[in-house]
Design an enzyme around this catalytic site. Structure first.
Site, PDB file in Angstrom:
ATOM      1  N   LEU A   1      -1.290  -5.749  -3.686  1.00  0.00           N
ATOM      2  CA  LEU A   1      -2.368  -6.427  -2.458  1.00  0.00           C
ATOM      3  C   LEU A   1      -2.101  -7.197  -2.405  1.00  0.00           C
ATOM      4  O   LEU A   1      -1.906  -8.324  -3.008  1.00  0.00           O
ATOM      5  CB  LEU A   1      -3.458  -6.055  -2.416  1.00  0.00           C
ATOM      6  CG  LEU A   1      -3.909  -4.460  -2.178  1.00  0.00           C
ATOM      7  CD1 LEU A   1      -5.397  -4.489  -2.323  1.00  0.00           C
ATOM      8  CD2 LEU A   1      -3.279  -4.275  -0.962  1.00  0.00           C
ATOM      9  N   ASP A   2      -1.702  -8.525  -1.060  1.00  0.00           N
ATOM     10  CA  ASP A   2      -0.978  -9.822  -0.803  1.00  0.00           C
ATOM     11  C   ASP A   2      -2.836 -10.534  -1.870  1.00  0.00           C
ATOM     12  O   ASP A   2      -4.203  -9.581  -1.873  1.00  0.00           O
ATOM     13  CB  ASP A   2      -1.332  -9.952   0.413  1.00  0.00           C
ATOM     14  CG  ASP A   2       0.014  -9.577   0.815  1.00  0.00           C
ATOM     15  OD1 ASP A   2       1.142  -9.709  -0.061  1.00  0.00           O
ATOM     16  OD2 ASP A   2       0.347  -9.192   1.919  1.00  0.00           O
ATOM     17  N   PRO A   3      -2.839 -11.498  -1.945  1.00  0.00           N
ATOM     18  CA  PRO A   3      -3.992 -11.984  -2.732  1.00  0.00           C
ATOM     19  C   PRO A   3      -5.736 -12.427  -0.813  1.00  0.00           C
ATOM     20  O   PRO A   3      -6.217 -12.326  -2.177  1.00  0.00           O
ATOM     21  CB  PRO A   3      -3.343 -13.599  -2.672  1.00  0.00           C
ATOM     22  CG  PRO A   3      -2.444 -13.751  -3.380  1.00  0.00           C
ATOM     23  CD  PRO A   3      -1.792 -12.563  -2.447  1.00  0.00           C
TER      24      PRO A   3
END
EC number: 5.4.99.25
Length: 330
Positions: free
Chosen positions: A54-56
């Site tokens: 998951l992206d930040p």
């Protein structure tokens, strides 16, 4: 003369063998690997891995596999997933989300629900998609985002992905003349980038767009997940102890539901544990399967060949003996 106080060092984590699956509610601002390392140290797990980055910017479900559960993590990577996202129309960024630098800003034209639905339909099904240049995809052994940060020119090829659903949930802000935001629901297969979907939606609507918010709702086979936040886990460890913390883990069998199931008896399990195959006929032929013993304990993954024979692929350490994990939930 008073000596300055030395900075207090954190005690070194003493890791242990631990097996199981944690359904983590990843917080915004951490990378998936940072979140993984936080919970691995919290649980003192010797071995850990996550199933799908998951992206930040993103929050939500990040399945974390400890110990023997890492042997099924690769299969969970390709699972169907669902997200809720907020698209901000009118601004294109270099990362296709709110953490990037604006590249282009355009006025948002008058839009109707029908026009939005038509654009969403175009991006549903088996489609060709160009991943973001700021992504974890590797080229020459290096992630694309590392090349992009150095200012290298990157050409990313399109690839086919499956978008099972791309639906409008709410457009009240946009239609009422407020913020040009669309709240959207996405269900997709492996390798699909929600940032790319939102970027392409913005182009179809004639104004560009980027992801302002993103939350992963579920990942097969965890359709109704009981997720744990880092704060909740830390509180449990502090006030209830490690034994209660370990109770938050799911057994490895919970992650095996996506594979067809094959059951074997104790003698057959020992043969598989020694690396020997079993004559069939087992079903389904030509597929990877979850191998369980007569009591439903997971033994690992196997493969059924064209003749119906069963071969071991990735077995858990207790497969040959039938003994469970000494620590944790597996």
């Amino acid at each position: 003369m008073t000596k300055p106080n030395k900075p207090t060092r954190r005690p070194r984590t003493v890791f242990r063998r631990l097996d199981g699956i944690l359904l983590l509610d990843k917080p915004q601002g951490l990378s998936s690997n940072q979140a993984l390392q936080r919970v691995r140290h919290l649980f003192r797990a010797e071995k850990g891995g996550h199933t799908g980055s998951l992206d930040p910017l993103a929050t939500g479900l990040l399945p974390v596999c400890f110990g023997e559960a890492t042997k099924i993590a690769g299969g969970l990577l390709g699972a169907r997933k669902a997200y809720e996202t907020v698209a901000r129309l009118g601004i294109v960024t270099d990362t296709d989300d709110a953490e990037g630098q604006p590249l282009r800003e355009q006025p948002v034209p008058p839009l109707t629900i029908d026009a939005i639905d038509a654009a969403l339909k175009t991006l549903t099904g088996r489609i060709r998609q160009r991943p973001p240049i700021y992504s974890a995809l590797k080229r020459g052994g290096e992630p694309l985002y590392a090349k992009a940060r150095r200012g290298e020119t990157i050409e990313v090829d399109e690839r086919e992905v499956d978008v099972h659903a791309f639906d409008l949930l709410n457009a009240a802000d946009l239609l009422d003349g407020g913020e040009p935001l669309l709240r959207l629901h996405v269900e997709c297969g492996s390798g699909t980038y929600v940032r790319s979907l939102v970027r392409d939606l913005g182009e179809l609507l004639g104004c560009g767009a980027h992801v302002a918010q993103l939350r992963r709702l579920w990942v097969d086979p965890f359709r109704e997940p009981r997720m744990w936040t880092l704060a909740a886990l830390e509180d449990l460890l502090e006030h209830a102890g490690e034994r209660v913390l370990d109770a938050c883990l799911l057994p490895v069998e919970a992650g095996m539901a996506s594979w067809p199931e094959v059951r074997v008896n104790a003698a057959q399990a020992q043969r598989l544990g020694r690396g020997q195959g079993l004559r069939g006929p087992y079903q389904p032929r030509g597929r990877q399967v979850a191998i369980l013993d007569e009591h439903g304990r997971g033994l690992g993954l196997g493969e059924v060949d064209a003749e119906g024979g069963l071969r071991p692929a990735r077995l858990f350490r207790w497969a040959a003996t039938g003994a469970g994990g000494e620590d944790g939930a597996a």
